[in-house]
Design a protein around this motif. Structure first.
Motif, PDB file in Angstrom:
ATOM      1  N   ILE A 158       0.839  -1.203   0.000  1.00 35.82           N
ATOM      2  CA  ILE A 158       0.000   0.000   0.000  1.00 35.82           C
ATOM      3  C   ILE A 158       0.871   1.248   0.000  1.00 35.82           C
ATOM      4  CG2 ILE A 158      -1.740   1.280   1.306  1.00 35.82           C
ATOM      5  CD1 ILE A 158      -2.736  -1.375   2.407  1.00 35.82           C
ATOM      6  N   ALA A 159       1.946   1.220   0.807  1.00 36.77           N
ATOM      7  CA  ALA A 159       2.842   2.381   0.893  1.00 36.77           C
ATOM      8  C   ALA A 159       3.539   2.646  -0.434  1.00 36.77           C
ATOM      9  CB  ALA A 159       3.878   2.157   1.991  1.00 36.77           C
ATOM     10  N   VAL A 160       3.717   1.616  -1.262  1.00 37.79           N
ATOM     11  CA  VAL A 160       4.341   1.797  -2.572  1.00 37.79           C
ATOM     12  C   VAL A 160       3.295   2.143  -3.629  1.00 37.79           C
ATOM     13  CG1 VAL A 160       5.647   0.636  -4.405  1.00 37.79           C
ATOM     14  CG2 VAL A 160       6.278   0.292  -2.006  1.00 37.79           C
ATOM     15  N   ALA A 161       2.117   1.549  -3.509  1.00 39.20           N
ATOM     16  CA  ALA A 161       1.076   1.779  -4.515  1.00 39.20           C
ATOM     17  C   ALA A 161       0.578   3.221  -4.501  1.00 39.20           C
ATOM     18  CB  ALA A 161      -0.089   0.820  -4.280  1.00 39.20           C
ATOM     19  N   ILE A 162       0.509   3.844  -3.326  1.00 42.00           N
ATOM     20  CA  ILE A 162      -0.014   5.217  -3.247  1.00 42.00           C
ATOM     21  C   ILE A 162       0.832   6.185  -4.073  1.00 42.00           C
ATOM     22  CG2 ILE A 162      -0.368   7.166  -1.672  1.00 42.00           C
ATOM     23  CD1 ILE A 162      -1.309   5.148   0.421  1.00 42.00           C
ATOM     24  N   PRO A 163       2.148   6.309  -3.840  1.00 39.44           N
ATOM     25  CA  PRO A 163       2.922   7.219  -4.692  1.00 39.44           C
ATOM     26  C   PRO A 163       2.971   6.759  -6.142  1.00 39.44           C
ATOM     27  CG  PRO A 163       4.383   5.946  -3.286  1.00 39.44           C
ATOM     28  CD  PRO A 163       2.994   5.694  -2.799  1.00 39.44           C
ATOM     29  N   GLY A 164       2.916   5.435  -6.382  1.00 40.22           N
ATOM     30  CA  GLY A 164       2.930   4.953  -7.761  1.00 40.22           C
ATOM     31  C   GLY A 164       1.706   5.419  -8.538  1.00 40.22           C
ATOM     32  N   LEU A 165       0.522   5.304  -7.924  1.00 40.01           N
ATOM     33  CA  LEU A 165      -0.703   5.741  -8.592  1.00 40.01           C
ATOM     34  C   LEU A 165      -0.728   7.254  -8.772  1.00 40.01           C
ATOM     35  CD1 LEU A 165      -3.385   3.458  -6.916  1.00 40.01           C
ATOM     36  CD2 LEU A 165      -2.633   3.412  -9.301  1.00 40.01           C
ATOM     37  N   LEU A 166      -0.300   7.978  -7.739  1.00 37.42           N
ATOM     38  CA  LEU A 166      -0.289   9.443  -7.860  1.00 37.42           C
ATOM     39  C   LEU A 166       0.696   9.892  -8.936  1.00 37.42           C
ATOM     40  CD1 LEU A 166      -0.457  10.434  -4.080  1.00 37.42           C
ATOM     41  CD2 LEU A 166      -2.307  10.439  -5.764  1.00 37.42           C
ATOM     42  N   VAL A 196      10.829   9.500  -7.293  1.00 36.73           N
ATOM     43  CA  VAL A 196      11.508   8.370  -7.938  1.00 36.73           C
ATOM     44  C   VAL A 196      10.637   7.786  -9.045  1.00 36.73           C
ATOM     45  CG1 VAL A 196      12.452   6.057  -7.569  1.00 36.73           C
ATOM     46  CG2 VAL A 196      12.841   7.844  -5.871  1.00 36.73           C
ATOM     47  N   PHE A 197       9.347   7.652  -8.793  1.00 38.42           N
ATOM     48  CA  PHE A 197       8.447   7.131  -9.817  1.00 38.42           C
ATOM     49  C   PHE A 197       8.381   8.064 -11.022  1.00 38.42           C
ATOM     50  CE2 PHE A 197       6.368   4.254  -6.658  1.00 38.42           C
ATOM     51  CZ  PHE A 197       6.471   3.097  -7.407  1.00 38.42           C
ATOM     52  N   LEU A 198       8.352   9.370 -10.774  1.00 33.86           N
ATOM     53  CA  LEU A 198       8.322  10.312 -11.893  1.00 33.86           C
ATOM     54  C   LEU A 198       9.598  10.220 -12.712  1.00 33.86           C
ATOM     55  CD1 LEU A 198       6.727  13.456 -10.196  1.00 33.86           C
ATOM     56  CD2 LEU A 198       5.669  11.897 -11.835  1.00 33.86           C
ATOM     57  N   ALA A 199      10.735  10.000 -12.058  1.00 35.89           N
ATOM     58  CA  ALA A 199      11.982   9.789 -12.789  1.00 35.89           C
ATOM     59  C   ALA A 199      11.904   8.512 -13.620  1.00 35.89           C
ATOM     60  CB  ALA A 199      13.153   9.720 -11.816  1.00 35.89           C
ATOM     61  N   LEU A 205       8.320  -0.302 -15.531  1.00 34.70           N
ATOM     62  CA  LEU A 205       8.959   0.343 -14.384  1.00 34.70           C
ATOM     63  C   LEU A 205       9.364  -0.678 -13.316  1.00 34.70           C
ATOM     64  CD1 LEU A 205       6.687   3.491 -13.868  1.00 34.70           C
ATOM     65  CD2 LEU A 205       8.752   3.268 -15.241  1.00 34.70           C
ATOM     66  N   SER A 206       9.636  -1.909 -13.727  1.00 34.38           N
ATOM     67  CA  SER A 206       9.911  -2.963 -12.740  1.00 34.38           C
ATOM     68  C   SER A 206      11.125  -2.628 -11.884  1.00 34.38           C
ATOM     69  CB  SER A 206      10.115  -4.300 -13.450  1.00 34.38           C
ATOM     70  OG  SER A 206      11.200  -4.234 -14.363  1.00 34.38           O
ATOM     71  N   PHE A 217      13.301  -0.690  -6.611  1.00 34.81           N
ATOM     72  CA  PHE A 217      14.041   0.296  -5.814  1.00 34.81           C
ATOM     73  C   PHE A 217      13.144   0.942  -4.766  1.00 34.81           C
ATOM     74  CE2 PHE A 217      15.446   4.683  -5.131  1.00 34.81           C
ATOM     75  CZ  PHE A 217      16.757   4.470  -4.717  1.00 34.81           C
ATOM     76  N   VAL A 218      11.917   1.322  -5.156  1.00 34.08           N
ATOM     77  CA  VAL A 218      11.014   1.976  -4.215  1.00 34.08           C
ATOM     78  C   VAL A 218      10.587   1.008  -3.114  1.00 34.08           C
ATOM     79  CG1 VAL A 218       8.752   3.074  -3.969  1.00 34.08           C
ATOM     80  CG2 VAL A 218      10.210   3.646  -5.915  1.00 34.08           C
ATOM     81  N   PHE A 219      10.355  -0.247  -3.462  1.00 32.45           N
ATOM     82  CA  PHE A 219       9.998  -1.233  -2.447  1.00 32.45           C
ATOM     83  C   PHE A 219      11.086  -1.332  -1.380  1.00 32.45           C
ATOM     84  CE2 PHE A 219       6.337  -3.059  -4.584  1.00 32.45           C
ATOM     85  CZ  PHE A 219       5.656  -3.662  -3.544  1.00 32.45           C
ATOM     86  N   VAL A 220      12.333  -1.483  -1.819  1.00 34.42           N
ATOM     87  CA  VAL A 220      13.429  -1.678  -0.872  1.00 34.42           C
ATOM     88  C   VAL A 220      13.657  -0.426  -0.036  1.00 34.42           C
ATOM     89  CG1 VAL A 220      15.902  -2.125  -0.659  1.00 34.42           C
ATOM     90  CG2 VAL A 220      14.530  -3.440  -2.280  1.00 34.42           C
TER      91      VAL A 220
END
Length: 313
Positions: free
Chosen positions: A102-110, A193-196, A228-229, A234-237
Protein backbone atom coordinates in the motif's frame (compact mmCIF):
# COMPACT_ATOMS: atom_id res chain seq x y z
CA UNK A 1 65.30 -2.54 -30.86
CA UNK A 2 62.44 -2.26 -33.34
CA UNK A 3 60.10 -5.13 -34.26
CA UNK A 4 59.26 -5.62 -37.96
CA UNK A 5 55.73 -5.15 -39.25
CA UNK A 6 54.03 -5.03 -42.64
CA UNK A 7 53.04 -1.74 -44.22
CA UNK A 8 49.80 -1.43 -46.20
CA UNK A 9 51.85 -1.84 -49.38
CA UNK A 10 53.28 -5.12 -48.12
CA UNK A 11 56.79 -3.91 -47.33
CA UNK A 12 58.37 -4.61 -43.96
CA UNK A 13 58.64 -1.65 -41.59
CA UNK A 14 59.89 -1.58 -38.03
CA UNK A 15 57.83 -0.56 -34.96
CA UNK A 16 59.85 1.24 -32.30
CA UNK A 17 60.07 -0.55 -28.94
CA UNK A 18 59.23 2.73 -27.20
CA UNK A 19 55.91 2.90 -29.04
CA UNK A 20 55.04 -0.62 -27.88
CA UNK A 21 55.85 0.29 -24.29
CA UNK A 22 53.71 3.42 -24.53
CA UNK A 23 50.83 1.36 -25.95
CA UNK A 24 51.05 -1.16 -23.10
CA UNK A 25 51.28 1.65 -20.54
CA UNK A 26 48.25 3.35 -22.09
CA UNK A 27 46.15 0.17 -21.99
CA UNK A 28 47.19 -0.46 -18.38
CA UNK A 29 46.18 3.09 -17.42
CA UNK A 30 42.80 2.60 -19.09
CA UNK A 31 42.22 -0.54 -17.04
CA UNK A 32 43.25 1.14 -13.79
CA UNK A 33 41.33 4.39 -14.34
CA UNK A 34 37.90 3.01 -13.25
CA UNK A 35 39.46 1.48 -10.12
CA UNK A 36 41.10 4.78 -9.20
CA UNK A 37 37.81 6.64 -9.66
CA UNK A 38 35.84 4.14 -7.57
CA UNK A 39 38.48 3.80 -4.83
CA UNK A 40 37.47 6.90 -2.76
CA UNK A 41 33.83 5.81 -2.61
CA UNK A 42 34.81 2.24 -1.70
CA UNK A 43 37.16 3.53 1.00
CA UNK A 44 34.42 5.71 2.50
CA UNK A 45 31.97 2.77 2.53
CA UNK A 46 34.51 0.46 4.14
CA UNK A 47 35.63 2.95 6.79
CA UNK A 48 32.27 4.50 7.65
CA UNK A 49 29.89 1.60 6.98
CA UNK A 50 31.37 -1.87 6.84
CA UNK A 51 34.00 -1.51 9.57
CA UNK A 52 31.54 -0.03 12.12
CA UNK A 53 29.12 -2.81 11.17
CA UNK A 54 31.77 -5.45 11.94
CA UNK A 55 32.59 -3.73 15.24
CA UNK A 56 28.91 -3.58 16.17
CA UNK A 57 28.37 -7.27 15.44
CA UNK A 58 31.45 -8.14 17.51
CA UNK A 59 30.25 -5.89 20.37
CA UNK A 60 26.88 -7.69 20.39
CA UNK A 61 28.65 -10.80 21.71
CA UNK A 62 29.97 -8.96 24.77
CA UNK A 63 28.23 -8.30 28.07
CA UNK A 64 26.73 -5.27 29.81
CA UNK A 65 27.10 -4.09 33.39
CA UNK A 66 29.35 -6.32 35.46
CA UNK A 67 30.23 -8.34 32.37
CA UNK A 68 31.23 -5.30 30.33
CA UNK A 69 33.84 -6.26 27.75
CA UNK A 70 33.53 -10.00 28.44
CA UNK A 71 32.54 -12.36 25.61
CA UNK A 72 29.13 -13.83 26.45
CA UNK A 73 28.32 -15.68 23.23
CA UNK A 74 24.68 -15.56 22.21
CA UNK A 75 23.37 -14.46 25.63
CA UNK A 76 22.28 -11.05 24.31
CA UNK A 77 20.33 -12.65 21.47
CA UNK A 78 18.63 -15.06 23.87
CA UNK A 79 17.71 -12.08 26.03
CA UNK A 80 16.31 -10.28 23.00
CA UNK A 81 13.99 -13.02 21.88
CA UNK A 82 12.77 -13.62 25.42
CA UNK A 83 11.85 -9.93 25.82
CA UNK A 84 8.12 -9.32 25.11
CA UNK A 85 8.85 -5.80 23.89
CA UNK A 86 11.29 -7.04 21.27
CA UNK A 87 8.86 -9.73 20.16
CA UNK A 88 6.24 -7.00 19.82
CA UNK A 89 8.71 -5.00 17.72
CA UNK A 90 9.23 -8.03 15.45
CA UNK A 91 5.49 -8.51 15.13
CA UNK A 92 5.16 -4.87 14.09
CA UNK A 93 7.84 -5.47 11.46
CA UNK A 94 5.50 -8.09 10.03
CA UNK A 95 2.73 -5.48 9.98
CA UNK A 96 5.02 -3.12 8.07
CA UNK A 97 5.78 -5.82 5.50
CA UNK A 98 2.05 -6.43 4.97
CA UNK A 99 1.37 -2.70 4.60
CA UNK A 100 4.35 -2.14 2.30
CA UNK A 101 2.46 -2.73 -1.00
CA UNK A 102 0.00 0.00 0.00
CA UNK A 103 2.84 2.38 0.89
CA UNK A 104 4.34 1.80 -2.57
CA UNK A 105 1.08 1.78 -4.51
CA UNK A 106 -0.01 5.22 -3.25
CA UNK A 107 2.92 7.22 -4.69
CA UNK A 108 2.93 4.95 -7.76
CA UNK A 109 -0.70 5.74 -8.59
CA UNK A 110 -0.29 9.44 -7.86
CA UNK A 111 2.81 9.56 -10.08
CA UNK A 112 0.79 7.85 -12.82
CA UNK A 113 -1.91 10.53 -12.62
CA UNK A 114 0.71 13.27 -12.75
CA UNK A 115 2.45 11.60 -15.72
CA UNK A 116 -0.88 11.40 -17.55
CA UNK A 117 -1.29 15.14 -16.90
CA UNK A 118 -4.60 15.14 -15.11
CA UNK A 119 -5.99 18.65 -14.52
CA UNK A 120 -3.91 20.41 -11.87
CA UNK A 121 -0.99 17.98 -12.13
CA UNK A 122 1.59 20.74 -11.65
CA UNK A 123 -0.04 21.80 -8.37
CA UNK A 124 -0.30 18.21 -7.19
CA UNK A 125 3.40 17.64 -7.85
CA UNK A 126 4.34 20.35 -5.33
CA UNK A 127 1.59 19.56 -2.81
CA UNK A 128 2.42 15.85 -2.69
CA UNK A 129 6.12 16.50 -2.10
CA UNK A 130 5.61 19.15 0.58
CA UNK A 131 5.23 16.74 3.57
CA UNK A 132 8.62 15.18 2.73
CA UNK A 133 10.42 18.39 3.73
CA UNK A 134 8.76 18.58 7.16
CA UNK A 135 10.55 17.37 10.27
CA UNK A 136 9.10 14.16 11.78
CA UNK A 137 8.78 16.03 15.08
CA UNK A 138 6.59 18.67 13.44
CA UNK A 139 4.52 16.04 11.64
CA UNK A 140 4.05 14.12 14.89
CA UNK A 141 3.00 17.22 16.80
CA UNK A 142 0.47 18.18 14.12
CA UNK A 143 -1.12 14.74 14.03
CA UNK A 144 -1.17 14.52 17.82
CA UNK A 145 -3.54 17.49 17.71
CA UNK A 146 -5.59 16.16 14.80
CA UNK A 147 -5.89 12.62 16.17
CA UNK A 148 -6.48 13.45 19.84
CA UNK A 149 -9.51 11.75 21.37
CA UNK A 150 -11.27 15.13 21.50
CA UNK A 151 -9.54 16.39 18.35
CA UNK A 152 -10.96 17.60 15.02
CA UNK A 153 -11.05 14.18 13.34
CA UNK A 154 -13.10 12.57 16.09
CA UNK A 155 -15.43 15.57 16.20
CA UNK A 156 -15.96 15.11 12.46
CA UNK A 157 -16.64 11.40 12.93
CA UNK A 158 -19.02 12.23 15.77
CA UNK A 159 -20.92 14.58 13.49
CA UNK A 160 -21.30 11.71 11.03
CA UNK A 161 -22.56 9.42 13.77
CA UNK A 162 -19.53 7.12 13.65
CA UNK A 163 -18.31 7.74 17.18
CA UNK A 164 -14.80 8.64 18.36
CA UNK A 165 -11.75 6.42 17.80
CA UNK A 166 -8.83 6.38 20.22
CA UNK A 167 -6.26 6.63 17.41
CA UNK A 168 -3.20 6.81 19.66
CA UNK A 169 -4.50 5.14 22.83
CA UNK A 170 -5.91 1.87 21.47
CA UNK A 171 -3.17 -0.83 21.21
CA UNK A 172 -4.93 -2.37 18.21
CA UNK A 173 -5.11 0.91 16.30
CA UNK A 174 -2.05 2.95 17.31
CA UNK A 175 0.56 1.15 15.20
CA UNK A 176 -1.57 1.50 12.05
CA UNK A 177 -2.08 5.17 12.85
CA UNK A 178 1.65 5.85 13.17
CA UNK A 179 2.43 3.90 9.99
CA UNK A 180 -0.27 5.83 8.11
CA UNK A 181 1.19 9.15 9.25
CA UNK A 182 4.68 7.98 8.22
CA UNK A 183 3.43 7.03 4.75
CA UNK A 184 1.76 10.43 4.37
CA UNK A 185 4.92 12.23 5.47
CA UNK A 186 7.37 10.33 3.24
CA UNK A 187 5.59 9.22 0.06
CA UNK A 188 6.74 12.41 -1.71
CA UNK A 189 10.26 10.98 -2.11
CA UNK A 190 8.92 7.77 -3.67
CA UNK A 191 6.72 9.93 -5.91
CA UNK A 192 9.81 11.72 -7.25
CA UNK A 193 11.51 8.37 -7.94
CA UNK A 194 8.45 7.13 -9.82
CA UNK A 195 8.32 10.31 -11.89
CA UNK A 196 11.98 9.79 -12.79
CA UNK A 197 11.10 6.25 -13.85
CA UNK A 198 8.23 7.53 -16.00
CA UNK A 199 10.75 9.71 -17.85
CA UNK A 200 12.22 6.48 -19.29
CA UNK A 201 8.84 5.00 -20.24
CA UNK A 202 8.23 4.56 -23.97
CA UNK A 203 5.07 6.56 -24.64
CA UNK A 204 4.37 4.51 -27.76
CA UNK A 205 3.47 1.59 -25.48
CA UNK A 206 0.72 3.68 -23.88
CA UNK A 207 -0.51 4.73 -27.31
CA UNK A 208 -0.61 1.09 -28.41
CA UNK A 209 -2.55 0.11 -25.29
CA UNK A 210 -5.06 2.88 -25.96
CA UNK A 211 -5.48 1.77 -29.57
CA UNK A 212 -6.04 -1.83 -28.41
CA UNK A 213 -8.81 -0.61 -26.09
CA UNK A 214 -7.05 -1.43 -22.81
CA UNK A 215 -8.68 -0.06 -19.69
CA UNK A 216 -6.81 2.13 -17.23
CA UNK A 217 -6.23 -0.81 -14.86
CA UNK A 218 -5.02 -3.02 -17.73
CA UNK A 219 -2.66 -0.30 -18.92
CA UNK A 220 -1.14 -0.03 -15.45
CA UNK A 221 -0.79 -3.78 -14.94
CA UNK A 222 0.40 -4.82 -18.41
CA UNK A 223 2.32 -1.73 -19.57
CA UNK A 224 3.40 0.57 -16.74
CA UNK A 225 4.30 -2.03 -14.09
CA UNK A 226 6.53 -4.16 -16.39
CA UNK A 227 8.19 -1.05 -17.84
CA UNK A 228 8.96 0.34 -14.38
CA UNK A 229 9.91 -2.96 -12.74
CA UNK A 230 13.38 -1.76 -11.70
CA UNK A 231 11.97 1.49 -10.34
CA UNK A 232 9.35 -0.44 -8.38
CA UNK A 233 12.04 -2.73 -6.94
CA UNK A 234 14.04 0.30 -5.81
CA UNK A 235 11.01 1.98 -4.21
CA UNK A 236 10.00 -1.23 -2.45
CA UNK A 237 13.43 -1.68 -0.87
CA UNK A 238 13.97 1.98 0.08
CA UNK A 239 10.45 2.31 1.48
CA UNK A 240 10.94 -0.79 3.63
CA UNK A 241 14.28 0.51 4.90
CA UNK A 242 12.65 3.86 5.65
CA UNK A 243 9.89 2.19 7.64
CA UNK A 244 12.38 0.21 9.71
CA UNK A 245 14.94 2.96 10.31
CA UNK A 246 13.21 6.35 9.96
CA UNK A 247 10.15 6.19 12.20
CA UNK A 248 11.86 6.96 15.50
CA UNK A 249 10.89 10.65 15.46
CA UNK A 250 7.20 9.89 14.88
CA UNK A 251 7.15 7.10 17.47
CA UNK A 252 8.84 9.26 20.08
CA UNK A 253 6.51 12.23 19.58
CA UNK A 254 3.22 10.43 18.94
CA UNK A 255 3.23 7.35 21.21
CA UNK A 256 6.65 6.88 22.88
CA UNK A 257 6.26 3.19 22.15
CA UNK A 258 2.83 2.96 23.81
CA UNK A 259 0.16 2.18 24.53
CA UNK A 260 1.35 -0.93 26.37
CA UNK A 261 4.40 -1.13 24.09
CA UNK A 262 2.18 -1.83 21.07
CA UNK A 263 4.01 0.59 18.75
CA UNK A 264 7.55 -0.62 19.46
CA UNK A 265 9.78 -1.12 16.44
CA UNK A 266 13.38 -2.45 16.53
CA UNK A 267 14.70 1.07 15.99
CA UNK A 268 12.85 2.40 19.05
CA UNK A 269 13.81 -0.65 21.11
CA UNK A 270 17.50 -0.04 20.28
CA UNK A 271 17.25 3.55 21.50
CA UNK A 272 15.58 2.48 24.75
CA UNK A 273 18.26 -0.09 25.49
CA UNK A 274 21.12 2.24 24.64
CA UNK A 275 19.83 5.59 25.83
CA UNK A 276 17.71 4.72 28.87
CA UNK A 277 18.66 1.24 30.04
CA UNK A 278 22.42 1.71 29.46
CA UNK A 279 22.79 -1.68 27.78
CA UNK A 280 24.88 -0.96 24.68
CA UNK A 281 25.77 -4.60 24.01
CA UNK A 282 22.11 -5.60 24.01
CA UNK A 283 21.37 -2.61 21.76
CA UNK A 284 24.12 -3.82 19.40
CA UNK A 285 22.50 -7.25 19.28
CA UNK A 286 19.17 -5.62 18.42
CA UNK A 287 20.90 -3.54 15.73
CA UNK A 288 22.42 -6.68 14.23
CA UNK A 289 19.01 -8.35 14.24
CA UNK A 290 17.52 -5.29 12.53
CA UNK A 291 20.25 -5.38 9.87
CA UNK A 292 19.55 -9.07 9.18
CA UNK A 293 15.81 -8.39 8.98
CA UNK A 294 16.35 -5.62 6.42
CA UNK A 295 18.73 -7.81 4.43
CA UNK A 296 16.37 -10.78 4.31
CA UNK A 297 13.26 -8.71 3.57
CA UNK A 298 15.06 -6.65 0.91
CA UNK A 299 16.43 -9.71 -0.89
CA UNK A 300 13.05 -11.44 -0.69
CA UNK A 301 11.30 -8.40 -2.17
CA UNK A 302 13.77 -8.16 -5.04
CA UNK A 303 13.44 -11.88 -5.76
CA UNK A 304 9.63 -11.78 -5.77
CA UNK A 305 9.48 -8.69 -7.97
CA UNK A 306 12.00 -10.13 -10.43
CA UNK A 307 10.02 -13.35 -10.75
CA UNK A 308 6.83 -11.35 -11.24
CA UNK A 309 8.49 -9.25 -13.94
CA UNK A 310 9.83 -12.40 -15.62
CA UNK A 311 6.37 -13.98 -15.74
CA UNK A 312 4.94 -10.77 -17.16
CA UNK A 313 7.58 -10.76 -19.90
Amino acid sequence: MAAPSLSPAGSVVSEPAGARRRTRAGSRAERLAPLVLVAPAVLIIVVLRLWPLVLGVNFSFTGDGDRNGMMVGFDNYLTLFSDPLFRTALRNVGVLVLLLPIAVAIPGLLATFIYLRVPGHRLYRGVYFFPAVLSPVIVGAIFNLLLAFDGPLNRLLGGLGLGPVDWLGDPGVAVFTVVGVHVWATFGMALVVFLAGFATLDSSLLDAAEVDGASFAQTIWHVIVPSLSRTIQFVFVTTMIGMLTSMFGLLYVMTSGGPEGSTYLPEYYIWIQQGQMNQPALASAASTALFLIMLVVGLAQIGILRRAAGKED
